[in-house]
Write a protein that holds these residues in place. Structure first.
Motif, PDB file in Angstrom:
ATOM      1  N   UNK A  76       0.828  -1.208   0.000  1.00  0.00           N
ATOM      2  CA  UNK A  76       0.000   0.000   0.000  1.00  0.00           C
ATOM      3  C   UNK A  76       0.862   1.258   0.000  1.00  0.00           C
ATOM      4  N   UNK A  77       1.873   1.299   0.831  1.00  0.00           N
ATOM      5  CA  UNK A  77       2.757   2.460   0.885  1.00  0.00           C
ATOM      6  C   UNK A  77       3.475   2.668  -0.448  1.00  0.00           C
ATOM      7  N   UNK A  78       3.925   1.559  -1.056  1.00  0.00           N
ATOM      8  CA  UNK A  78       4.610   1.672  -2.342  1.00  0.00           C
ATOM      9  C   UNK A  78       3.671   2.206  -3.411  1.00  0.00           C
TER      10      UNK A  78
ATOM     11  N   UNK B  62       3.762   5.402  -6.585  1.00  0.00           N
ATOM     12  CA  UNK B  62       3.811   4.986  -7.977  1.00  0.00           C
ATOM     13  C   UNK B  62       4.487   3.662  -8.242  1.00  0.00           C
ATOM     14  N   UNK B  63       4.690   2.833  -7.228  1.00  0.00           N
ATOM     15  CA  UNK B  63       5.347   1.538  -7.397  1.00  0.00           C
ATOM     16  C   UNK B  63       4.373   0.417  -7.056  1.00  0.00           C
ATOM     17  N   UNK B  64       4.628  -0.775  -7.589  1.00  0.00           N
ATOM     18  CA  UNK B  64       3.773  -1.926  -7.298  1.00  0.00           C
ATOM     19  C   UNK B  64       4.109  -2.581  -5.969  1.00  0.00           C
ATOM     20  N   UNK B  65       5.231  -2.230  -5.362  1.00  0.00           N
ATOM     21  CA  UNK B  65       5.539  -2.762  -4.045  1.00  0.00           C
ATOM     22  C   UNK B  65       6.783  -3.623  -3.986  1.00  0.00           C
ATOM     23  N   UNK B  66       7.296  -4.062  -5.123  1.00  0.00           N
ATOM     24  CA  UNK B  66       8.520  -4.845  -5.121  1.00  0.00           C
ATOM     25  C   UNK B  66       8.259  -6.322  -4.902  1.00  0.00           C
TER      26      UNK B  66
ATOM     27  N   UNK C 213      -8.262   0.676  -0.819  1.00  0.00           N
ATOM     28  CA  UNK C 213      -7.392   1.766  -0.386  1.00  0.00           C
ATOM     29  C   UNK C 213      -6.326   2.052  -1.431  1.00  0.00           C
ATOM     30  N   UNK C 214      -5.765   0.999  -2.046  1.00  0.00           N
ATOM     31  CA  UNK C 214      -4.743   1.212  -3.067  1.00  0.00           C
ATOM     32  C   UNK C 214      -5.313   1.946  -4.273  1.00  0.00           C
ATOM     33  N   UNK C 215      -6.527   1.581  -4.687  1.00  0.00           N
ATOM     34  CA  UNK C 215      -7.136   2.271  -5.828  1.00  0.00           C
ATOM     35  C   UNK C 215      -7.367   3.744  -5.523  1.00  0.00           C
ATOM     36  N   UNK C 216      -7.812   4.027  -4.297  1.00  0.00           N
ATOM     37  CA  UNK C 216      -8.019   5.415  -3.906  1.00  0.00           C
ATOM     38  C   UNK C 216      -6.697   6.174  -3.871  1.00  0.00           C
ATOM     39  N   UNK C 217      -5.635   5.506  -3.401  1.00  0.00           N
ATOM     40  CA  UNK C 217      -4.318   6.149  -3.360  1.00  0.00           C
ATOM     41  C   UNK C 217      -3.814   6.449  -4.765  1.00  0.00           C
TER      42      UNK C 217
ATOM     43  N   UNK D 257      -2.457   9.660   4.985  1.00  0.00           N
ATOM     44  CA  UNK D 257      -3.407   8.594   4.735  1.00  0.00           C
ATOM     45  C   UNK D 257      -3.467   7.670   5.934  1.00  0.00           C
ATOM     46  N   UNK D 258      -3.044   8.143   7.071  1.00  0.00           N
ATOM     47  CA  UNK D 258      -3.020   7.306   8.254  1.00  0.00           C
ATOM     48  C   UNK D 258      -4.356   6.682   8.554  1.00  0.00           C
ATOM     49  N   UNK D 259      -5.470   7.405   8.324  1.00  0.00           N
ATOM     50  CA  UNK D 259      -6.784   6.854   8.571  1.00  0.00           C
ATOM     51  C   UNK D 259      -7.295   6.029   7.420  1.00  0.00           C
TER      52      UNK D 259
END
Length: 225
Positions: free
Chosen positions: A67-69, A73-77, A127-131, A147-149
């Motif tokens: 999610x953070x990645x 703009x990254x898929x997360x690794x 959440x990822x789509x919203x981000x 985006x803590x909440x």
């Protein structure tokens, strides 16, 4: 409040409620299965308590890392996705291993864990789509920790209505890129521009593209590499 925003909030709250309910069920059923499996294979009582927590914790940490990645703009690794897969398989495998040796028994034993993993990932997908939607909005500001909440409503509102004054920021970013060329005279990468202004890599690429097209002032005369 707009109807679509209310709908998004209802969906998010319903999903969170469902995940919490499934987490409670899995905490009782799946935890007991993994606990018993550990005891059967020679672990002491302390280890039998901690190991199930480590398995489920791996799933949570990997999901949050992805999610953070996504916010940048990254898929997360590969490591985060590998840990998510390993944690999910370990949880399911432990529940199946302790079940009655029949197809029905294994399905029953694995269901709480499978339902929790699947539902949790569906929530993370929302959440990822919203981000990504927020990051895709030109000039979007998503400060670290904002985006803590994990509020989908706030993210969508920010994506649809970027804050005022972003036009000046875009021009400032473009001027910075022109003033901080690489040794060969080329412009910095979109990611470098984004990092300078604490934005997503997609935002940086957008600034570079808009600037080269002359939409942010004087166009650049050097090749875009």
């Amino acid at each position: 409040m707009e109807p679509n925003v209310r709908a998004v909030r209802r969906i998010q709250r319903t999903t969170i409620t469902g995940v919490l309910l499934l987490a409670t069920i899995a905490a009782v059923v799946s935890f007991r299965h993994m606990h018993e499996l550990c005891l059967r294979h020679g672990e002491d009582h302390l280890a039998a308590v901690l190991i199930p927590l480590a398995v489920d914790g791996t799933i949570v940490v990997a999901s949050m890392s992805i999610l953070m990645a996504n916010r940048y703009g990254s898929r997360g690794g590969s490591l985060a996705w590998a840990m998510l897969l390993v944690g999910s398989l370990a949880s399911l495998g432990a529940n199946i291993a302790i079940a009655e040796p029949s197809l029905t028994g294994r399905i029953i034993a694995a269901w709480p864990s499978a339902a929790l993993i699947g539902s949790y990932e569906l929530l993370m997908s929302q959440i990822r789509r919203a981000s990504r939607a927020a990051a895709a909005a030109p000039g979007q500001v998503v400060a670290e920790g904002e985006v803590g909440g994990s509020d989908v409503h706030d993210l969508l509102k920010q994506a649809d209505f970027p804050e005022k004054g972003t036009e000046d920021l875009r021009r400032t970013a473009w001027n910075w890129a022109r003033e901080n060329r690489l040794p060969d005279g080329a412009l910095p990468s979109g990611r470098a521009i984004a990092e300078q202004f604490a934005r997503s890599a997609r935002w940086g690429r957008w600034i570079k593209r808009e600037g080269l097209e002359g939409k942010l002032g004087e166009p650049d005369r050097f090749p875009a590499v």
